[in-house]
Write a protein that holds these residues in place. Sequence first.
Motif, PDB file in Angstrom:
ATOM      1  N   TRP A 201       0.866  -1.189   0.000  1.00 18.90           N
ATOM      2  CA  TRP A 201       0.000   0.000   0.000  1.00 18.90           C
ATOM      3  C   TRP A 201       0.894   1.228   0.000  1.00 18.90           C
ATOM      4  N   SER A 202       1.127   1.788  -1.183  1.00 20.64           N
ATOM      5  CA  SER A 202       2.112   2.851  -1.369  1.00 20.64           C
ATOM      6  C   SER A 202       1.788   4.159  -0.646  1.00 20.64           C
ATOM      7  N   PRO A 203       0.505   4.528  -0.396  1.00 19.22           N
ATOM      8  CA  PRO A 203       0.272   5.802   0.301  1.00 19.22           C
ATOM      9  C   PRO A 203       0.974   5.933   1.644  1.00 19.22           C
ATOM     10  N   ALA A 204       1.315   4.802   2.279  1.00 19.90           N
ATOM     11  CA  ALA A 204       2.006   4.870   3.568  1.00 19.90           C
ATOM     12  C   ALA A 204       3.506   4.648   3.439  1.00 19.90           C
ATOM     13  N   GLY A 205       4.019   4.499   2.208  1.00 18.78           N
ATOM     14  CA  GLY A 205       5.453   4.332   2.023  1.00 18.78           C
ATOM     15  C   GLY A 205       5.791   3.049   1.299  1.00 18.78           C
TER      16      GLY A 205
ATOM     17  N   CYS B  17      -5.199  12.557  -2.510  1.00 16.65           N
ATOM     18  CA  CYS B  17      -4.445  11.545  -1.775  1.00 16.65           C
ATOM     19  C   CYS B  17      -5.392  10.607  -1.024  1.00 16.65           C
ATOM     20  N   ASP B  18      -4.964   9.358  -0.881  1.00 19.18           N
ATOM     21  CA  ASP B  18      -5.744   8.389  -0.117  1.00 19.18           C
ATOM     22  C   ASP B  18      -5.352   8.369   1.354  1.00 19.18           C
TER      23      ASP B  18
ATOM     24  N   ASN C 244     -10.200   4.293   3.224  1.00 17.24           N
ATOM     25  CA  ASN C 244     -10.109   2.854   3.419  1.00 17.24           C
ATOM     26  C   ASN C 244     -10.575   2.082   2.191  1.00 17.24           C
ATOM     27  N   SER C 245     -11.579   2.610   1.512  1.00 21.87           N
ATOM     28  CA  SER C 245     -12.150   1.916   0.359  1.00 21.87           C
ATOM     29  C   SER C 245     -11.182   1.840  -0.814  1.00 21.87           C
ATOM     30  N   ALA C 246     -10.082   2.609  -0.784  1.00 23.31           N
ATOM     31  CA  ALA C 246      -9.102   2.574  -1.864  1.00 23.31           C
ATOM     32  C   ALA C 246      -7.984   1.570  -1.609  1.00 23.31           C
ATOM     33  N   LYS C 247      -7.966   0.943  -0.446  1.00 17.35           N
ATOM     34  CA  LYS C 247      -6.940  -0.059  -0.175  1.00 17.35           C
ATOM     35  C   LYS C 247      -7.172  -1.300  -1.043  1.00 17.35           C
ATOM     36  N   PRO C 248      -6.120  -2.057  -1.312  1.00 17.38           N
ATOM     37  CA  PRO C 248      -6.262  -3.250  -2.152  1.00 17.38           C
ATOM     38  C   PRO C 248      -7.289  -4.233  -1.591  1.00 17.38           C
ATOM     39  N   GLY C 249      -8.123  -4.769  -2.478  1.00 18.09           N
ATOM     40  CA  GLY C 249      -9.076  -5.804  -2.102  1.00 18.09           C
ATOM     41  C   GLY C 249     -10.351  -5.314  -1.468  1.00 18.09           C
TER      42      GLY C 249
END
Length: 314
Positions: free
Chosen positions: A83-87, A182-183, A197-202
Motif C-alpha cells: 500500500w504505497s500511500p504509507a510508504g 491523496c488516499d 479505506n475503500s481505496a486499499k487493495p481488495g
Amino acid sequence: MRIGIIGAGMAGLSCAQALRDQGHHPVLFDKGRGPGGRMSTRRIDTPLDEAAFDHGAQYLTARDPAFVAQVDRWAQAGHVARWSPAGPDAWVGTPAMNAPVRAMAGDLDVRWSTVIDSVSHDGEWRIGDERFDAAIVAVPAEQVAPLIAAHDGALADAARSAVSDPCWTVMAAFDGPVSLACDRVTDLGAIGSAVRNSAKPGRTGPEAWVLQASADWSRAHLEDTPEMVEQALLAAFADHIGVVSPAIIATSAHRWRYAKTNALDRGAFWNADIQLGACGDWLLGPRIEAAWLSGHRLASLVGRTVSTAAEGRR
C-alpha cells in the motif's frame, strides 16, 4: 508444555505459533469475538451496500529479516498487499486488515469471547477452568499488572511504566468520492491521520474514510461521547476538504484507550522460576512488526529454558 496465553492479538498468536513449532501445546484466550485486536475491521451496513473500515492499525511495515520473510509468506497466500500511500515498505491486510491474524488463528486453539481477569499459581497455572504448565500474558501493558502483580512484581512494575496513548477513531461512509487527491493525509490538527479505506487493495463497497484523532486530542477528549467526537472530527475533515463533500451515509466512532504504546525496548519477558512470560509491542516498539517479533522472542526464551532443563536431567 501446555501453555496458556491470554491475548490472541499479533503478539500472542506469533508466540503461540512459535511455541507450537517447538512441540508445545498453546491455548489462547481472548475477550474478542474473533481475530483482530488493534488490527480489527468494522463493517457497517449503508444504503449503498456494506462499508468496511480498518479502524485500528492502518498498515504494517516489515524491516526485520524474519518478519520480512513472514510478510512475504502472507503475500504469497493473498493475506497482505503493498500500500504505497504509507510508504514503500507498507502493507495492508487483504481483503481486510485483520487477514494476517485471522490466518494465524485459524490453525491454533483460541477461546474467543473469553474474559480472563485473574490467574492463580500453585505449581501450575490456572487460567479460567484449565490448568497449564506455563502462562503468558499478551495484552496491552495497562492490562498486565492486574493479572500478574501477585506473582511477579518486577513484571507488573515494568508494565505500569509503559503508558499507552489513546486514540479516538471515526468511521464515515459517503455516497460518492471525497474530493482529495491523496488516499492518506496526516497532521490535520485534531486529526492525526485520515485514510480512504475503500481505496486499499481488495476493498469493496462505498467510499469509506477512517479518521484517527491525534494522541493529544484523544487524551483531552477521552471521556467525550461518541457523538461529540464524530461531530468534531467530521467538521475538521470537512474544513480540510474545503469543498462541499458527498453526503455521509453512515458513521461510527471507536475509542482505543491503549492505541500506541511507549515501548520499553525489552523484547520479551520470561520468568523461568514460575514459568510466566509476557510479550507485546509495549516490550519492543509501537508497531505490528514489533508485536510479532516480541512473541517470537518470548518463544525463544521458553525454548532455551526447556532445553536447559532437559540437559540438567541427563
